[in-house]
Design an enzyme around this catalytic site. Structure first.
Site, PDB file in Angstrom:
ATOM      1  N   ASP A 293       0.974   3.590  -4.806  1.00  0.00           N
ATOM      2  CA  ASP A 293       2.360   3.189  -4.648  1.00  0.00           C
ATOM      3  C   ASP A 293       3.442   3.708  -5.789  1.00  0.00           C
ATOM      4  O   ASP A 293       3.625   3.128  -6.745  1.00  0.00           O
ATOM      5  CB  ASP A 293       2.671   1.546  -4.826  1.00  0.00           C
ATOM      6  CG  ASP A 293       3.924   0.998  -3.961  1.00  0.00           C
ATOM      7  OD1 ASP A 293       4.389   1.834  -3.677  1.00  0.00           O
ATOM      8  OD2 ASP A 293       4.207  -0.029  -4.359  1.00  0.00           O
ATOM      9  N   GLU A 325      12.921   2.445  -4.944  1.00  0.00           N
ATOM     10  CA  GLU A 325      12.417   1.598  -3.675  1.00  0.00           C
ATOM     11  C   GLU A 325      11.995   0.162  -3.887  1.00  0.00           C
ATOM     12  O   GLU A 325      12.418  -0.641  -3.490  1.00  0.00           O
ATOM     13  CB  GLU A 325      11.296   2.180  -3.059  1.00  0.00           C
ATOM     14  CG  GLU A 325      10.823   1.532  -1.546  1.00  0.00           C
ATOM     15  CD  GLU A 325       9.894   0.458  -1.596  1.00  0.00           C
ATOM     16  OE1 GLU A 325       9.545  -0.251  -0.769  1.00  0.00           O
ATOM     17  OE2 GLU A 325       9.090   0.228  -2.858  1.00  0.00           O
ATOM     18  N   ASP A 353       4.300   5.455   2.486  1.00  0.00           N
ATOM     19  CA  ASP A 353       4.477   4.686   1.347  1.00  0.00           C
ATOM     20  C   ASP A 353       3.272   3.349   1.678  1.00  0.00           C
ATOM     21  O   ASP A 353       3.937   2.229   1.809  1.00  0.00           O
ATOM     22  CB  ASP A 353       5.883   4.075   1.236  1.00  0.00           C
ATOM     23  CG  ASP A 353       5.969   2.967  -0.019  1.00  0.00           C
ATOM     24  OD1 ASP A 353       5.093   3.289  -1.109  1.00  0.00           O
ATOM     25  OD2 ASP A 353       6.814   2.284  -0.054  1.00  0.00           O
TER      26      ASP A 353
HETATM   27 ZN   LIG Z   1       5.953   1.692  -2.236  1.00  0.00          ZN
END
Ligand SMILES: [Zn+2]
Length: 468
Positions: A293, A325, A353
């Site tokens: 991530d 993000e 993602d």
């Molecule tokens: Zn992420």
């Protein structure tokens, strides 16, 4: 709601097939190229090498920190090294928050330590910690409906659980306790919030993540304990005695900082002003190295665009590495605002993602007249064990705010069964990335972006949704 893990075959039977045939909207040479592109990408190692480079040379890169800016410089250098035609960055104002140490323990009736981490943006506890009796809830909803008398002066504990799921289904509902729990608790007079980690592992690694203080509500400290400690705590509760804990969270908020969306393009040969946007986010939480991530996403989209370059795409391939993000799509919102007048030039967009595992389904959200192009994509994806899905794709977190502006999106759905075992923990590291599965991702992203770039028909904006 109880979720059931369905085998892949049933999952794909449930998915609505896109009702279109592959016609001549994409020329034969391009389709042949797409096969070659897919097969070459599948054997290549570049995607993994990029994730390795980012996690080794930059490591954790929480927005607003010095490491975040190191990541921005890394991204520019990497785009250059990979031979992208155009490289630029777009400033984004981001929150700057950092954690110090975190410590918690049961003080009584059965003293013992708890593995805890502060939630992102949490205020610090007083030195020496915050001591209080726990009041237990299963969900933020239950807390919302509780009597303030039961909450006042106590530390709220929320034990919302999630289970492993191919699509990570329970995350959206479970995460509410993390994101808004502290303000809901504070409004009822609580002095702190502790939650069961939003994760599917059975380990002593607590999961951090973003939280939002509601304006006008007193900020109280908030932390997450590991799932192992959560189980122990619930068993302790069964013994019927009041439980007092002490939690000490060291955190610091600084002035907002400037970060950047970093963008690299492979210029289109025939329609340079039309863009196929493939994205990922550059920031990560601070505890792991952000390999899953979203280092994996960064590696996937950079490597896919690089592979497409050899085939001279007709439309421009635009890789966007979004800033922050994790703070709540901060870079994406800035991107949408700064490009408000140009969004119609984005003909298709998607973000990777959701880790590094294999892709099993392709979904789109495109104008119905362009489903024939999606059908071409589906055919080339098939040998990668990717099923055709529906036309209701969300596109991924950062691009999910584009369809309301008419931008068509797609999702290459990854196997997320173990994604939330590692998500936002110190365990989000490179060893969790399987190079073979990552290469399948690169191959799939290259196919989707390339075929969309080659389509000879007009790629249309999404039809306007009827408003109520
Ligand atoms: Zn992420």
């Amino acid at each position: 709601m109880k979720s059931i893990l369905l085998p892949l075959t049933i999952m794909s039977a449930l998915a609505m097939p896109t009702m279109a045939n592959a016609n001549d909207s994409v020329d034969k040479i391009s389709i042949k190229n797409a096969h070659q592109l897919r097969d070459t990408a599948l054997k290549a190692h570049l995607g993994f090498d990029i994730v390795e480079s980012l996690t080794v040379e930059v490591g954790p890169r929480l927005a607003g920190t010095t490491a975040d800016l190191v990541a921005v410089a890394w991204a520019e250098d990497k785009f250059k090294a990979l031979g992208f035609d155009k490289i630029y960055k777009q400033p984004v104002e981001v929150r700057h928050w950092e954690r110090g140490f975190a410590k918690a323990s049961v003080v009584s009736p059965y003293p013992q330590p708890l593995a805890i981490t502060a939630l992102g943006d949490s205020v610090a506890t007083p030195k020496g910690g915050l001591r209080g009796e726990l009041v237990f809830f299963d969900s933020v909803d239950e807390l919302r409906h509780s009597d303030p008398k039961d909450v006042k002066g106590k530390i709220v504990y929320i034990d919302a659980r999630m289970h492993r799921h191919l699509e990570g289904k329970e995350y959206g509902t479970t995460v509410a306790g993390r994101s808004i729990g502290s303000s809901v608790a504070s409004e009822k007079g609580a002095i702190g919030l502790m939650i069961r980690s939003v994760g599917t592992d059975s380990s002593r690694m607590p999961h951090t993540g973003n939280m939002n203080y509601q304006e006008g509500v007193k900020k109280i400290p908030a932390g997450a304990i590991s799932t192992s400690d959560a189980m122990m705590l619930m068993a302790m509760k069964k013994r019927g005695k009041a439980i007092t804990i002490n939690m000490e969270l060291e955190t610091k908020a600084y002035k907002p900082k400037t970060s950047y969306n970093v963008i690299g393009e492979i210029t289109g040969s025939k329609y340079p002003d039309e863009y196929i946007l493939i994205g990922a986010h550059l920031d990560s939480w601070d505890e792991g190295t952000g390999a899953l991530d979203d280092g994996a996403g960064v590696g996937i989209v950079m490597a896919a665009a690089h592979a497409i370059k050899q085939f001279n795409p007709k439309r421009t391939i635009r890789v966007v590495l979004f800033a922050n993000e994790e703070g709540g799509l901060i870079g994406a919102k800035e991107y949408r605002k700064a490009n408000a007048k140009e969004l119609h030039k984005i003909k298709l967009a998607g973000e990777s993602d959701f880790g590094a595992r294999n892709i099993w389904r392709f979904d789109s959200q495109v104008h119905p007249d362009n489903l024939d192009v999606m059908a071409h994509i589906n055919k080339v994806l098939k040998p990668l064990s990717i099923n055709s899905g529906n036309n209701k794709a969300g596109g991924g977190p950062d691009v999910s705010i584009l369809p309301e502006k008419g931008v068509p999106v797609f999702s290459l759905r990854q196997n997320g069964t173990d994604y939330f075992d590692y998500h936002h923990t110190p365990n989000d590291t490179l060893d969790k990335v399987n190079p073979t599965e990552l290469a399948q991702n690169v191959a799939a992203w290259a196919v989707v972006a390339y075929i969309a770039a080659q389509a000879d028909e007009k790629l249309l904006a999404l039809p306007k949704k009827k408003t109520k």
